[in-house]
Design a protein around this motif. Structure first.
Motif, PDB file in Angstrom:
ATOM      1  N   ALA A 263      13.500  -3.402  27.577  1.00 29.57           N
ATOM      2  CA  ALA A 263      12.367  -4.054  26.913  1.00 29.57           C
ATOM      3  C   ALA A 263      12.711  -4.382  25.465  1.00 29.57           C
ATOM      4  CB  ALA A 263      11.136  -3.160  26.989  1.00 29.57           C
ATOM      5  N   LEU A 264      13.392  -3.452  24.781  1.00 28.95           N
ATOM      6  CA  LEU A 264      13.823  -3.721  23.409  1.00 28.95           C
ATOM      7  C   LEU A 264      14.772  -4.906  23.368  1.00 28.95           C
ATOM      8  CD1 LEU A 264      14.421  -0.100  22.037  1.00 28.95           C
ATOM      9  CD2 LEU A 264      12.689  -1.722  21.256  1.00 28.95           C
ATOM     10  N   ALA A 265      15.725  -4.924  24.321  1.00 24.19           N
ATOM     11  CA  ALA A 265      16.705  -6.008  24.332  1.00 24.19           C
ATOM     12  C   ALA A 265      16.057  -7.360  24.630  1.00 24.19           C
ATOM     13  CB  ALA A 265      17.785  -5.706  25.369  1.00 24.19           C
ATOM     14  N   LEU A 266      15.005  -7.360  25.423  1.00 22.34           N
ATOM     15  CA  LEU A 266      14.373  -8.611  25.836  1.00 22.34           C
ATOM     16  C   LEU A 266      13.400  -9.152  24.795  1.00 22.34           C
ATOM     17  CD1 LEU A 266      13.775  -7.677  29.547  1.00 22.34           C
ATOM     18  CD2 LEU A 266      15.156  -9.593  28.756  1.00 22.34           C
ATOM     19  N   TYR A 267      12.646  -8.248  24.163  1.00 23.79           N
ATOM     20  CA  TYR A 267      11.625  -8.689  23.218  1.00 23.79           C
ATOM     21  C   TYR A 267      12.115  -8.716  21.770  1.00 23.79           C
ATOM     22  CZ  TYR A 267       8.252  -8.087  27.027  1.00 23.79           C
ATOM     23  OH  TYR A 267       7.566  -8.196  28.210  1.00 23.79           O
ATOM     24  N   CYS A 268      12.986  -7.781  21.399  1.00 22.15           N
ATOM     25  CA  CYS A 268      13.439  -7.661  20.001  1.00 22.15           C
ATOM     26  C   CYS A 268      14.864  -8.210  19.886  1.00 22.15           C
ATOM     27  CB  CYS A 268      13.368  -6.204  19.542  1.00 22.15           C
ATOM     28  SG  CYS A 268      11.729  -5.472  19.716  1.00 22.15           S
ATOM     29  N   LEU A 269      14.988  -9.502  19.866  1.00 20.95           N
ATOM     30  CA  LEU A 269      16.298 -10.138  19.933  1.00 20.95           C
ATOM     31  C   LEU A 269      17.123  -9.931  18.668  1.00 20.95           C
ATOM     32  CD1 LEU A 269      15.309 -13.482  21.681  1.00 20.95           C
ATOM     33  CD2 LEU A 269      16.243 -11.399  22.712  1.00 20.95           C
ATOM     34  N   HIS A 270      16.466  -9.609  17.552  1.00 25.72           N
ATOM     35  CA  HIS A 270      17.181  -9.432  16.286  1.00 25.72           C
ATOM     36  C   HIS A 270      17.494  -7.966  15.992  1.00 25.72           C
ATOM     37  CE1 HIS A 270      16.413 -13.642  15.485  1.00 25.72           C
ATOM     38  NE2 HIS A 270      15.119 -13.447  15.665  1.00 25.72           N
ATOM     39  N   LEU A 271      17.167  -7.078  16.915  1.00 24.63           N
ATOM     40  CA  LEU A 271      17.410  -5.654  16.704  1.00 24.63           C
ATOM     41  C   LEU A 271      18.910  -5.394  16.554  1.00 24.63           C
ATOM     42  CD1 LEU A 271      15.942  -2.869  16.688  1.00 24.63           C
ATOM     43  CD2 LEU A 271      16.547  -2.699  19.112  1.00 24.63           C
ATOM     44  N   SER A 272      19.301  -4.731  15.455  1.00 28.21           N
ATOM     45  CA  SER A 272      20.730  -4.463  15.216  1.00 28.21           C
ATOM     46  C   SER A 272      21.043  -2.976  15.125  1.00 28.21           C
ATOM     47  CB  SER A 272      21.196  -5.163  13.938  1.00 28.21           C
ATOM     48  OG  SER A 272      20.476  -4.689  12.807  1.00 28.21           O
ATOM     49  N   GLU A 273      20.064  -2.136  14.763  1.00 26.79           N
ATOM     50  CA  GLU A 273      20.279  -0.688  14.646  1.00 26.79           C
ATOM     51  C   GLU A 273      19.190   0.044  15.427  1.00 26.79           C
ATOM     52  OE1 GLU A 273      20.920   0.883  10.759  1.00 26.79           O
ATOM     53  OE2 GLU A 273      21.820  -0.979  10.019  1.00 26.79           O
ATOM     54  N   LEU A 274      19.620   1.027  16.250  1.00 21.84           N
ATOM     55  CA  LEU A 274      18.662   1.739  17.101  1.00 21.84           C
ATOM     56  C   LEU A 274      18.984   3.228  17.140  1.00 21.84           C
ATOM     57  CD1 LEU A 274      16.340   1.709  19.195  1.00 21.84           C
ATOM     58  CD2 LEU A 274      18.077   1.273  20.959  1.00 21.84           C
ATOM     59  N   ARG A 275      17.945   4.043  16.978  1.00 18.62           N
ATOM     60  CA  ARG A 275      18.059   5.493  17.152  1.00 18.62           C
ATOM     61  C   ARG A 275      16.772   5.999  17.791  1.00 18.62           C
ATOM     62  NH1 ARG A 275      17.891   8.783  11.910  1.00 18.62           N
ATOM     63  NH2 ARG A 275      20.061   8.152  11.630  1.00 18.62           N
ATOM     64  N   ILE A 276      16.840   6.325  19.072  1.00 16.02           N
ATOM     65  CA  ILE A 276      15.714   6.929  19.773  1.00 16.02           C
ATOM     66  C   ILE A 276      16.268   7.908  20.802  1.00 16.02           C
ATOM     67  CG2 ILE A 276      14.128   4.974  19.498  1.00 16.02           C
ATOM     68  CD1 ILE A 276      14.806   4.138  22.339  1.00 16.02           C
ATOM     69  N   HIS A 277      15.414   8.824  21.271  1.00 16.83           N
ATOM     70  CA  HIS A 277      15.801   9.709  22.361  1.00 16.83           C
ATOM     71  C   HIS A 277      15.754   8.928  23.674  1.00 16.83           C
ATOM     72  CE1 HIS A 277      14.903  12.653  19.282  1.00 16.83           C
ATOM     73  NE2 HIS A 277      15.332  13.634  20.052  1.00 16.83           N
ATOM     74  N   PHE A 278      16.831   8.916  24.424  1.00 20.72           N
ATOM     75  CA  PHE A 278      16.797   8.334  25.760  1.00 20.72           C
ATOM     76  C   PHE A 278      17.587   9.225  26.719  1.00 20.72           C
ATOM     77  CE2 PHE A 278      20.441   6.258  23.692  1.00 20.72           C
ATOM     78  CZ  PHE A 278      21.445   6.422  24.634  1.00 20.72           C
ATOM     79  N   ARG A 279      17.356   9.022  28.016  1.00 20.05           N
ATOM     80  CA  ARG A 279      17.963   9.872  29.030  1.00 20.05           C
ATOM     81  C   ARG A 279      19.186   9.175  29.622  1.00 20.05           C
ATOM     82  NH1 ARG A 279      12.536  10.656  30.930  1.00 20.05           N
ATOM     83  NH2 ARG A 279      13.021   9.592  32.887  1.00 20.05           N
ATOM     84  N   ALA A 280      20.361   9.641  29.241  1.00 23.71           N
ATOM     85  CA  ALA A 280      21.582   9.058  29.801  1.00 23.71           C
ATOM     86  C   ALA A 280      21.682   9.336  31.294  1.00 23.71           C
ATOM     87  CB  ALA A 280      22.810   9.612  29.067  1.00 23.71           C
ATOM     88  N   ALA A 281      21.062  10.437  31.727  1.00 24.49           N
ATOM     89  CA  ALA A 281      21.122  10.786  33.155  1.00 24.49           C
ATOM     90  C   ALA A 281      20.376   9.782  34.021  1.00 24.49           C
ATOM     91  CB  ALA A 281      20.552  12.185  33.370  1.00 24.49           C
ATOM     92  N   SER A 282      19.519   8.946  33.405  1.00 26.88           N
ATOM     93  CA  SER A 282      18.765   7.955  34.180  1.00 26.88           C
ATOM     94  C   SER A 282      19.552   6.667  34.380  1.00 26.88           C
ATOM     95  CB  SER A 282      17.439   7.637  33.464  1.00 26.88           C
ATOM     96  OG  SER A 282      17.689   7.004  32.217  1.00 26.88           O
ATOM     97  N   PHE A 283      20.773   6.615  33.809  1.00 27.46           N
ATOM     98  CA  PHE A 283      21.605   5.409  33.956  1.00 27.46           C
ATOM     99  C   PHE A 283      22.303   5.456  35.310  1.00 27.46           C
ATOM    100  CE2 PHE A 283      22.321   4.026  29.306  1.00 27.46           C
ATOM    101  CZ  PHE A 283      21.012   4.379  28.976  1.00 27.46           C
ATOM    102  N   ASP A 284      21.540   5.127  36.340  1.00 21.82           N
ATOM    103  CA  ASP A 284      22.018   5.277  37.720  1.00 21.82           C
ATOM    104  C   ASP A 284      21.864   3.931  38.422  1.00 21.82           C
ATOM    105  OD1 ASP A 284      23.010   6.690  39.860  1.00 21.82           O
ATOM    106  OD2 ASP A 284      21.048   7.347  40.547  1.00 21.82           O
ATOM    107  N   PRO A 285      22.831   3.499  39.217  1.00 22.48           N
ATOM    108  CA  PRO A 285      22.770   2.169  39.836  1.00 22.48           C
ATOM    109  C   PRO A 285      21.447   1.812  40.490  1.00 22.48           C
ATOM    110  CG  PRO A 285      24.897   3.171  40.257  1.00 22.48           C
ATOM    111  CD  PRO A 285      24.075   4.213  39.561  1.00 22.48           C
ATOM    112  N   PRO A 286      20.768   2.729  41.194  1.00 16.79           N
ATOM    113  CA  PRO A 286      19.504   2.324  41.823  1.00 16.79           C
ATOM    114  C   PRO A 286      18.454   1.810  40.847  1.00 16.79           C
ATOM    115  CG  PRO A 286      20.295   4.366  42.791  1.00 16.79           C
ATOM    116  CD  PRO A 286      21.181   4.094  41.611  1.00 16.79           C
TER     117      PRO A 286
END
Length: 493
Positions: free
Chosen positions: A389-412
Motif C-alpha cells: 500500500a505504501l509503494a502504491l500510494y506513496c510514490l515519493h517515499l524514500s525512507e521507511l522505518r516501521i515494524h513489519f513481519r518478515a515471516a509473512s513474506f511467503d509466496p502464497p
C-alpha cells in the motif's frame, strides 16, 4: 591576462572554488600574484571563520603564538591596523571554546584596543560554543551594530556564570539593534536568566526578529510577547510543568519546535491560532505520561489551517507509547512523518496493515515515514499488504522505518499485494532506504525476503540492520541492483 580576470566577481568565484576544494594556499597565492586580486580574494578567504586563532596569527610571531596565555608585547598601531585589515572582512564567526581556548588575558587586550570601534565592524553572525563560561564576559568584543544573528551554545549550562550571562543577554539589543536570529541553547534554568530573556524580548527590535530559539522555559511576560510576534518564522522553546500558552498569532511562522515535560495544557495555545504558513512541527517530550497526545493535537489543529499547510511532523519520546495513528489522517499534506518511542522494555508498536493502508491513502506525499526507534525482535507489525500500500500510494517515499513481519513474506501471500480498490497508477515507488533494525527473519527466508522487498520497492538500495541475518538480504538486493544497472547499460548501447 584574460580580460575576465579583471572582473572582481569572477575572481571571487574562482576563490570560492579553491576554498571548496580546500586549496587555501593556492587561494592565498592568487591574492599575492596581482594587486587587483588581493581585495576580492581576501574577502572570500576571511568571510567565514570557525576559530579566532587565525586572526590572532596575523600578528607577528613575537607578539603571540597559539598556546600563549597572554601577549608577549602589545601590538603597535601598525600591527593592529594590519590585523584589522582581515577582521573587517569577517562576516561569520564561530568560536568554539572547547577546542580553541583563547585566554581572558588575550581577549582583554583585544577588548581594550577595540573600545572605540567594533573589532569586527561587518560581522553578521556570531556563534559561541562555551562550556565553562570564560568567554561570556567578552561577547561584546565580537558583536557590532551590523550583527543580525547571535547563537550561544553551552554543552554544560551549569558551568556558566549566571549574572554575567544574564547581563550579556539583556545587552544584546543595544549591541545589535537589528537582530534577526537569536538562539540560546542549554543555558542554566535560573530566574535571573529567565528575567534577562524577558528583557531581551521587550527591548529587541521585534520588526526584524524572525528566528528565536531558547530551549528553556520562558516566563509568562515573555510568552505574551513571543507567541504574538507577526514576523516570527522559526521558534523553539521548552515548556516546563503546567503552563498556559496564549493563543498564537504567528501568521508567518514556518517551523515550531517545543519540548515539554508535563501535561498537554499548552496545546490550547493552538486553538483558533493564526498559523497560516506553519509547515514543520517538532515535539520532544520527557513526560512520564504522554496519553493520547495525537488526539489532543488533532483537536486543536483542526481549528486552524495546520492540516492544509503542515509538511513535517516529528514527535520524540524516550518512553514506551502506543499512539493512535488514525489521528494523523487529517494532515494530508505531510511529507515527513516521524514518531519515535522506546522499545526497550517491550514493543508498544500497534502498527498493522489497516493502519498503514489508511495512512498511505490519506497522506500520499510522504517521503519519510518512521514509527518507533529501531524495529525490535517482536513479531508484530505489517505484512507485504501494508508495505505494498505504501509503494502504491506513496510514490515519493524514500525512507521507511516501521515494524513489519518478515515471516509473512511467503509466496502464497504474493497475489494479495495490490489492494482490490487501488486506483493509483502503478508507477515505481522511490523508496531507497529501509531501516529493519532487529526484525527477525526465519531460517532460510533471506532470499524470499529480498525478492519480496525488491518486487514491492524496485528502487531499494540500502538496508540498515542490527540482526546479522539481514546481511544476506542486503547482499541479495545489492546483486539485484548491479544486475539491473548492467541491463540498463547494455540496453543503452
Amino acid at each position: 591576462m584574460h580580460h575576465c580576470l579583471s572582473v572582481e566577481e569572477v575572481v571571487r568565484l574562482i576563490t570560492c572554488e579553491l576554498i571548496d576544494a580546500t586549496e587555501y594556499e593556492t587561494a592565498a597565492a592568487l591574492a599575492r600574484c596581482k594587486k587587483s586580486f588581493e581585495n576580492p580574494v581576501l574577502d572570500v578567504l576571511w568571510e567565514s571563520q570557525c576559530r579566532l586563532v587565525p586572526l590572532l596569527e596575523t600578528f607577528p610571531g613575537d607578539i603571540w603564538s597559539p598556546g600563549d596565555e597572554s601577549f608577549r608585547r602589545l601590538p603597535t598601531t601598525q600591527e593592529w591596523s594590519h590585523m584589522r585589515k582581515y577582521a573587517r572582512r569577517m562576516r561569520h564567526l564561530e568560536e568554539d571554546a572547547i577546542v580553541d581556548v583563547v585566554s581572558p588575558q588575550v581577549l582583554s587586550v583585544l577588548q581594550f584596543r577595540a573600545s572605540s570601534e567594533p573589532l569586527f565592524p561587518n560581522l553578521q553572525s556570531f556563534i559561541l560554543c562555551d562550556t565553562r563560561g570564560g568567554l561570556i564576559p567578552f561577547i561584546p568584543l565580537f558583536l557590532s551594530p551590523r550583527t543580525t544573528a547571535f547563537t550561544i551554545f553551552s554543552y554544560s549550562g551549569a558551568n556558566l556564570p549566571r549574572a554575567v550571562t544574564a547581563s550579556m543577554i539583556a545587552a544584546l539589543p543595544t549591541l545589535c539593534p537589528n537582530l534577526q536570529r537569536i538562539r540560546l541553547y542549554h543555558l542554566p534554568t535560573d530566574p535571573i536568566i529567565a528575567a534577562a530573556v524577558s528583557e531581551l524580548l521587550f527591548t529587541t527590535n521585534l520588526k526584524t526578529l524572525s528566528d528565536f530559539h531558547a530551549n528553556f522555559p520562558l516566563v509568562e511576560e515573555a510568552r505574551e510577547v513571543i507567541y504574538k510576534l507577526p514576523g516570527l518564522r522559526r521558534f523553539q522553546t521548552r515548556i516546563s510543568g503546567p503552563t498556559t500558552v496564549p493563543t498564537m498569532v504567528l501568521p508567518n511562522l514556518v517551523r515550531l519546535e517545543i519540548e515539554y515535560d508535563c501535561g498537554h495544557d499548552w496545546l490550547q495555545g493552538f486553538r483558533g491560532a493564526s498559523l497560516g504558513k506553519l509547515a514543520s512541527v517538532w515535539i520532544n517530550t520527557k513526560s512520564d505520561s504522554i496519553g493520547d497526545f495525537l488526539k489532543a493535537f488533532e483537536c486543536v489543529a483542526l481549528t486552524t489551517s495546520i492540516p492544509a499547510t503542515l509538511l513535517t511532523f516529528r514527535l520524540h519520546t524516550v518512553r514506551e507509547w502506543r499512539p493512535n495513528y488514525h489521528h494523523l489522517l487529517p494532515f494530508t499534506q505531510l511529507e515527513t512523518l516521524v514518531i519515535h518511542f522506546s522499545c526497550k522494555l517491550g514493543c508498544p508498536s500497534t502498527i498493522d496493515d489497516d493502519t498503514i493502508v489508511h495512512l498511505a491513502r490519506a497522506i500520499p506525499n510522504l517521503t519519510t515515514l518512521q514509527f518507533g526507534l529501531r524495529p525490535c525482535r517482536t513479531a508484530a507489525g505489517v505484512t507485504p499488504k501494508g508495505l505494498s500500500a505504501l509503494a502504491l500510494y506513496c510514490l515519493h517515499l524514500s525512507e521507511l522505518r516501521i515494524h513489519f513481519r518478515a515471516a509473512s513474506f511467503d509466496p502464497p501471500t504474493m497475489p494479495g499485494f495490490i489492494p482490490s480498490d487501488c486506483t493509483v497508477p502503478r508507477e515505481v515507488c522511490a523508496l531507497t532506504n529501509l531501516d529493519v533494525g532487529d526484525i527477525p527473519i526465519p531460517d532460510k527466508f533471506a532470499l524470499m525476503v529480498a525478492l519480496t522487498l525488491t518486487r514491492i520497492f524496485p528502487c531499494l538500495k540500502w538496508i540498515d540492520y542490527s540482526d546479522g541475518r539481514w546481511r544476506e538480504v542486503a547482499m541479495a538486493i545489492g546483486i539485484s541492483n548491479e544486475l539491473a544497472d548492467y541491463s540498463r547499460q547494455r540496453a543503452a548501447l
